[in-house]
Design an enzyme around this catalytic site. Structure first.
Site, PDB file in Angstrom:
ATOM      1  N   ASP A   1       1.733  10.267   3.804  1.00  0.00           N
ATOM      2  CA  ASP A   1       2.382  11.021   4.861  1.00  0.00           C
ATOM      3  C   ASP A   1       1.376  11.946   5.521  1.00  0.00           C
ATOM      4  O   ASP A   1       1.244  13.106   5.178  1.00  0.00           O
ATOM      5  CB  ASP A   1       3.542  11.816   4.258  1.00  0.00           C
TER       6      ASP A   1
ATOM      7  N   CYS B   1      14.871  48.296  -7.869  1.00  0.00           N
ATOM      8  CA  CYS B   1      14.729  49.738  -8.132  1.00  0.00           C
ATOM      9  C   CYS B   1      15.532  50.602  -7.156  1.00  0.00           C
ATOM     10  O   CYS B   1      15.469  51.833  -7.217  1.00  0.00           O
ATOM     11  CB  CYS B   1      13.263  50.142  -8.080  1.00  0.00           C
TER      12      CYS B   1
ATOM     13  N   TYR C   1      -6.942   1.986   5.848  1.00  0.00           N
ATOM     14  CA  TYR C   1      -6.016   0.919   5.472  1.00  0.00           C
ATOM     15  C   TYR C   1      -6.045  -0.283   6.407  1.00  0.00           C
ATOM     16  O   TYR C   1      -5.289  -1.222   6.218  1.00  0.00           O
ATOM     17  CB  TYR C   1      -4.586   1.443   5.313  1.00  0.00           C
TER      18      TYR C   1
ATOM     19  N   LYS D   1      10.715   2.712   2.977  1.00  0.00           N
ATOM     20  CA  LYS D   1      10.743   4.156   2.752  1.00  0.00           C
ATOM     21  C   LYS D   1      11.519   4.495   1.482  1.00  0.00           C
ATOM     22  O   LYS D   1      12.485   3.830   1.124  1.00  0.00           O
ATOM     23  CB  LYS D   1      11.413   4.859   3.946  1.00  0.00           C
TER      24      LYS D   1
ATOM     25  N   LYS E   1       2.420   4.494   1.284  1.00  0.00           N
ATOM     26  CA  LYS E   1       2.479   5.003   2.654  1.00  0.00           C
ATOM     27  C   LYS E   1       2.250   6.506   2.596  1.00  0.00           C
ATOM     28  O   LYS E   1       3.125   7.270   2.198  1.00  0.00           O
ATOM     29  CB  LYS E   1       3.818   4.690   3.295  1.00  0.00           C
TER      30      LYS E   1
ATOM     31  N   CYS F   1      16.150  48.008  -2.468  1.00  0.00           N
ATOM     32  CA  CYS F   1      15.509  47.058  -3.380  1.00  0.00           C
ATOM     33  C   CYS F   1      16.475  46.654  -4.495  1.00  0.00           C
ATOM     34  O   CYS F   1      17.042  47.520  -5.159  1.00  0.00           O
ATOM     35  CB  CYS F   1      14.257  47.695  -3.975  1.00  0.00           C
TER      36      CYS F   1
ATOM     37  N   CYS G   1       9.786  46.639  -0.349  1.00  0.00           N
ATOM     38  CA  CYS G   1      10.064  47.773  -1.212  1.00  0.00           C
ATOM     39  C   CYS G   1       8.744  48.516  -1.373  1.00  0.00           C
ATOM     40  O   CYS G   1       7.764  47.947  -1.818  1.00  0.00           O
ATOM     41  CB  CYS G   1      10.564  47.291  -2.572  1.00  0.00           C
TER      42      CYS G   1
ATOM     43  N   GLU H   1       0.851  -1.195   0.000  1.00  0.00           N
ATOM     44  CA  GLU H   1       0.000   0.000   0.000  1.00  0.00           C
ATOM     45  C   GLU H   1       0.881   1.237   0.000  1.00  0.00           C
ATOM     46  O   GLU H   1       1.932   1.237   0.649  1.00  0.00           O
ATOM     47  CB  GLU H   1      -0.865   0.017   1.280  1.00  0.00           C
TER      48      GLU H   1
ATOM     49  N   CYS I   1       8.153  50.113  -8.861  1.00  0.00           N
ATOM     50  CA  CYS I   1       9.278  49.176  -8.917  1.00  0.00           C
ATOM     51  C   CYS I   1       9.067  48.151 -10.039  1.00  0.00           C
ATOM     52  O   CYS I   1       8.046  47.459 -10.075  1.00  0.00           O
ATOM     53  CB  CYS I   1       9.399  48.468  -7.570  1.00  0.00           C
TER      54      CYS I   1
END
Ligand code: IVH
Length: 666
Positions: free
Chosen positions: A119, A411, A226, A314, A117, A408, A426, A115, A431
C-alpha cells in the site's frame, strides 16, 4: 592508484555495499567502514567537483529545491488493477480469462504469479545505458510528475544497474513506508508540532511530493519493483522471468512473490499471505494475481484502465459500523489531554476493536460526535483504529454532543489550550497521570531503555507508593520489589541491575528520556552534538538554542523553560544526588573550523547553502542560523541584509565567500 581510479573503485565498493545492505539485507562490512569509504569519496569529489557523476553515491542527499514538479508522459501507460474481494471473484477472473482465450473448459487453469499488494505509490524508473535517468509518479496513468531527485534518495533504488545494459529500461514498482518507519516519522512530526500522517500511504505520498528532496531523504522510504513496462523488449517469457530479470539487474523484488500453477495454489497463497500480514514489516492491502505467460498476457490485452491479465485480490475491508458508547480522556506525559473513543466491540479485519483514537478537540467537533452515535470505524494494518464518520441518520433525538473536560481527569487542575495548539493541556507538573507517563517514557526504548520496567510495572510501583518521580527509580531496593505481586527475587535483582546500568546515559539519550516538551530523539541528538555537557545545556538561553540547526523556536523555549523552572532544576539535582552522571560527548575531531561557529548570509556565488553548511560541519565547525554571541564568523554573500548589520554591531569577524573557501583550504 590515481585519485580518479580510486574514485571509480569507491563507486563500485559503495554501490556493492549499499546493494548488500539495502537490497539483500545482508551487509558484509560494518557501518563505520562504509562511512569511511563514503567520506573518502566525498573528499575526492570536493577536490574534483567536475568528477561528480549523477550515479555517485553522494547524490542521494537531495540537492537544489525545485520550483515545481515537471510533467512527464509515460512511454507506455501505467495501468491500474481491478479488484476482487473473494474466492468467487478470483474464479470469475480466471474463467473470464480462459473464456477470452477460448480455452477448453477442462483446462480452465492458467499459471499465475502472485505478489503482495503493497500500500504505497506506483512509480516508474527509467534507466538509460544502466544509469537512473528519470523517475516519475504514476499520475493519471498517462502523465505523471518527474521526481528523479526524490527517488534517488531512496537507498533501495539503484542509481546504476548491477549489470551493463545498453539502451532503455523502464521498471515499475511501489514506493512505501514500513510500519516502524511510519511510527517513527509520526513521532517526529508530532514532536515538531506538525500534523501526523493518517497512514503509511499518505506518509509515502507526502514524502515523495517534496520539492526539496533533502526532506524526502530524511523520510524512511523503501521500494520494491514489480514490473517492466515492456517485458517483451528483453525477450522475457513472462512475469516470473521479469521479476528474475529485475532482481538480476539489482532492483529489489518482493521475496514473497511466487508462481502458482493453478487457481487452487493462488487461493492457498492468499490464505498464507493473509496469515502473515500482521507480521510483515510493511502494510499490504491484498495480493496481486498476474497471468504469468507474456504471450497470454498479450492476447488478453488491456481494458481502458486495467489489464485483463491481472487482478488485485483485496483483504476484507477493515471497516465496520458500531456504537460510540463513551469518550475517555487520557493525560499524556506533557499534559496533553487526548480523547479516546470507547466503542461497542466490533470485529475489524479479524481483530476485536473497542477503542479508537480521536486525536483532539477539533477532531471531535469536525466529526460532530454525539454519545450513542453510530459510527463507521476503520483499521488499516496495525495502525490504531479510527472513526471515519458518523452515520448521522441513525442519531437518536436529544443525543448529547461529546464535550472536552474543563479540568484534568487525573488531578482536577484546570485545563488550558495554548494559542496555535490543538491540544488541551494540564499544566500541573505534579499531576499523577503525567508523572506516570513520564516515568514510562523514561524507562522505554525511546528513553533509557530500562528492561523490565514497562508501563504496567510503573503503574504498580506508583500504586505501591514506591515511586512518584523519575529520581525515585534510582533509590529502589531489590527487597522492595521482590515482595510485589508477580515479582520475585530474580526479577527484582534484574530490574535494579538494569536501573544501575542506566546511571550513565549519554547527553542525547538523557535529554530524550526526561521528556521535555517538543524535544524528541532528533532534537536531543542535535543538542548533544552542540553542547559539551549537561551544565552547558542547562545554562543556554533561548537565543543560543535557537541558533542551533534543527532547533526551532518552540523547542528552544521549552528547553530553556525546563531548565529555568523550579521542577526542572529539582529533577536534575535529585538525579545527581541519586548517582546519575551524564556521559560527556566524545571530543570532536579537530578540523580547520573547529571551535568556530559560522553564519551564512546573502546569496553565495560558488557554493549552494546546503553545500556550504556541509563543508562547515566537515571541517569541524558549527552552524548557526542567526548572529548571536556564540557566532565567531559571518560569511557574507551578495545582498546580505540584517544579519550583516547585526554582525557589525556585535563586532563579529566578517568574511567573504572567497575567504571562507581559503579557510578550509579550497
Ligand atoms: S501491477 C498493469 N503489482 O496497486 C499492472 N501493482 O491497484 C499494474 N501495487 O497502481 C500494477 N503492489 O500502485 C502491481 N505487486 C504489484 C503491486 C501493485 C502494489 C499497486 C500499484 C498500482 C495499484 C493498482
Amino acid at each position: 592508484m590515481s585519485s580518479s581510479e580510486r574514485l571509480a573503485e569507491l563507486h563500485s565498493l559503495l554501490h556493492e555495499h549499499a546493494y548488500r545492505y539495502y537490497v539483500l539485507d545482508a551487509p558484509t562490512i560494518a557501518d563505520g567502514e562504509y562511512d569511511r569509504l563514503f567520506q573518502e569519496l566525498l573528499a575526492i569529489e570536493r577536490e574534483h567537483p567536475e568528477w561528480v557523476t549523477p550515479d555517485s553515491p553522494s547524490q542521494r542527499v537531495g540537492g537544489a529545491v525545485l520550483p515545481a514538479f515537471k510533467q512527464v508522459a509515460h512511454r507506455l501507460p501505467m495501468l491500474s488493477l481491478d479488484n476482487a474481494f473473494n474466492e468467487g471473484e478470483i474464479f470469475d477472473f480466471i474463467s473470464r480469462a480462459t473464456k477470452f482465450l477460448q480455452y477448453d473448459e477442462k483446462i480452465a487453469d492458467i499459471a499465475c504469479v502472485v505478489e503482495p499488494k503493497l500500500d504505497g505509490l506506483a512509480v516508474e524508473l527509467v534507466y538509460i545505458d544502466g544509469l537512473l535517468a528519470e523517475g516519475a509518479t504514476r499520475g493519471d496513468g498517462l502523465v505523471g510528475e518527474e521526481i528523479t531527485a526524490q527517488l534517488k534518495t531512496i537507498h533501495d533504488i539503484p542509481l546504476r544497474l548491477r549489470q551493463p545494459l545498453a539502451g532503455r529500461l523502464e521498471a515499475r514498482g511501489e514506493v512505501f513506508i514500513g510500519k516502524e518507519g511510519f511510527k517513527r516519522l509520526n513521532r517526529q512530526q508530532e514532536e515538531a508540532g506538525k500534523e501526523a500522517f493518517a497512514n503509511p500511504r499518505n506518509a509515502a505520498a507526502g514524502s515523495l511530493r517534496q520539492l526539496d528532496a533533502s526532506v524526502t531523504a530524511s523520510r524512511p522510504l523503501r521500494f520494491f519493483a514489480y514490473a517492466l513496462a515492456d517485458p517483451g523488449q528483453f525477450d522475457l517469457s513472462g512475469q516470473t522471468a521479469a521479476l528474475a530479470f529485475l532482481k538480476q539487474y539489482g532492483l529489489p523484488v518482493n521475496p514473497l512473490s511466487r508462481p502458482c500453477r493453478d487457481t487452487a495454489e493462488v487461493v492457498a497463497a492468499f490464505d498464507d499471505l493473509a496469515a502473515r500480514r500482521d507480521d510483515l514489516p510493511y502494510e499490504i492491502d491484498g495480493m496481486v494475481v498476474k497471468v504469468d505467460d507474456l504471450a497470454l498476457q498479450r492476447r488478453l490485452g488491456d481494458k481502458s484502465r486495467s489489464p485483463r491479465w491481472a487482478v488485485a485480490w483485496k483483504f476484507p475491508a477493515s471497516q465496520a459500523t458500531t456504537i460510540l458508547t463513551g469518550v475517555e480522556f487520557q493525560v499524556g506525559r506533557t499534559g496533553a489531554v487526548t480523547p479516546v473513543a470507547v466503542l461497542e466491540t466490533v470485529a475489524l479485519g479479524g481483530v476485536a476493536v473497542s477503542r479508537a483514537s480521536l486525536h483532539n478537540e477539533d477532531e471531535i467537533r469536525r466529526k460532530d460526535l454525539h454519545l450513542g452515535d453510530t459510527v463507521l470505524v476503520q483499521r488499516a494494518g496495525d495502525v490504531i483504529p479510527e472513526i471515519v464518520k458518523v452515520i448521522t441518520e441513525k442519531r437518536r433525538k436529544n443525543a448529547e454532543p461529546v464535550r472536552m473536560p474543563t479540568v484534568c481527569p487525573s488531578c482536577q487542575a484546570k485545563l488550558a489550550r495554548e494559542q496555535g495548539e490543538a491540544a488541551l493541556r494540564c499544566g500541573n507538573p505534579l499531576c499523577p497521570a503525567q508523572r506516570r507517563r513520564q516515568l514510562a517514557h523514561f524507562t522505554s526504548k525511546a528513553g533509557l531503555d530500562i528492561e523490565g520496567l514497562g508501563e504496567k510495572s510503573i503503574d504498580q510501583l506508583m500504586t505501591a507508593g514506591l515511586v512518584a518521580g523519575i529520581a525515585d527509580l534510582y533509590r529502589l531496593k531489590p527487597e522492595q520489589l521482590a515482595v510485589l505481586d508477580g515479582w520475585g527475587e530474580k526479577s527484582a535483582a534484574n530490574v535494579t541491575t538494569a536501573i544501575e546500568a542506566a546511571k550513565q546515559p549519554s547527553l542525547g539519550r538523557f535529554i530524550a528520556a526526561i521528556g521535555i516538551r517538543h524535544v524528541g530523539e532528533v532534537t536531543a541528538l542535535a543538542l548533544e552534538s552542540h553542547f559539551a555537557g549537561l551544565d552547558e545545556l542547562a545554562a543556554a538561553g533561548k537565543d543560543e538554542l535557537m541558533a542551533i540547526d534543527g532547533i526551532g523556536a518552540e523547542a528552544a523555549a521549552s528547553i530553556s523553560d525546563f531548565f529555568a523552572r523550579g521542577d526542572g532544576r529539582t529533577l536534575l539535582a535529585e538525579l545527581r544526588a541519586a548517582g546519575l552522571v551524564v556521559r560527556l560527548p566524545p571530543v570532536k575531531t579537530a578540523g580547520a573550523l573547529s571551535g568556530m561557529t559560522v553564519v551564512f548570509t546573502g546569496s553565495l556565488s560558488r557554493l549552494g547553502r546546503d553545500e556550504a553548511k556541509k563543508l562547515v560541519k566537515e571541517h569541524g565547525g558549527q552552524i548557526a542560523s542567526d548572529v548571536t554571541q556564540k557566532v565567531t564568523h559571518v560569511v557574507v554573500g551578495d545582498k546580505a541584509g540584517g544579519k550583516l548589520n547585526k554582525a557589525r554591531e556585535l563586532g563579529k569577524k566578517i568574511v567573504s565567500e572567497e575567504e571562507f573557501l581559503q579557510l578550509i583550504g579550497r
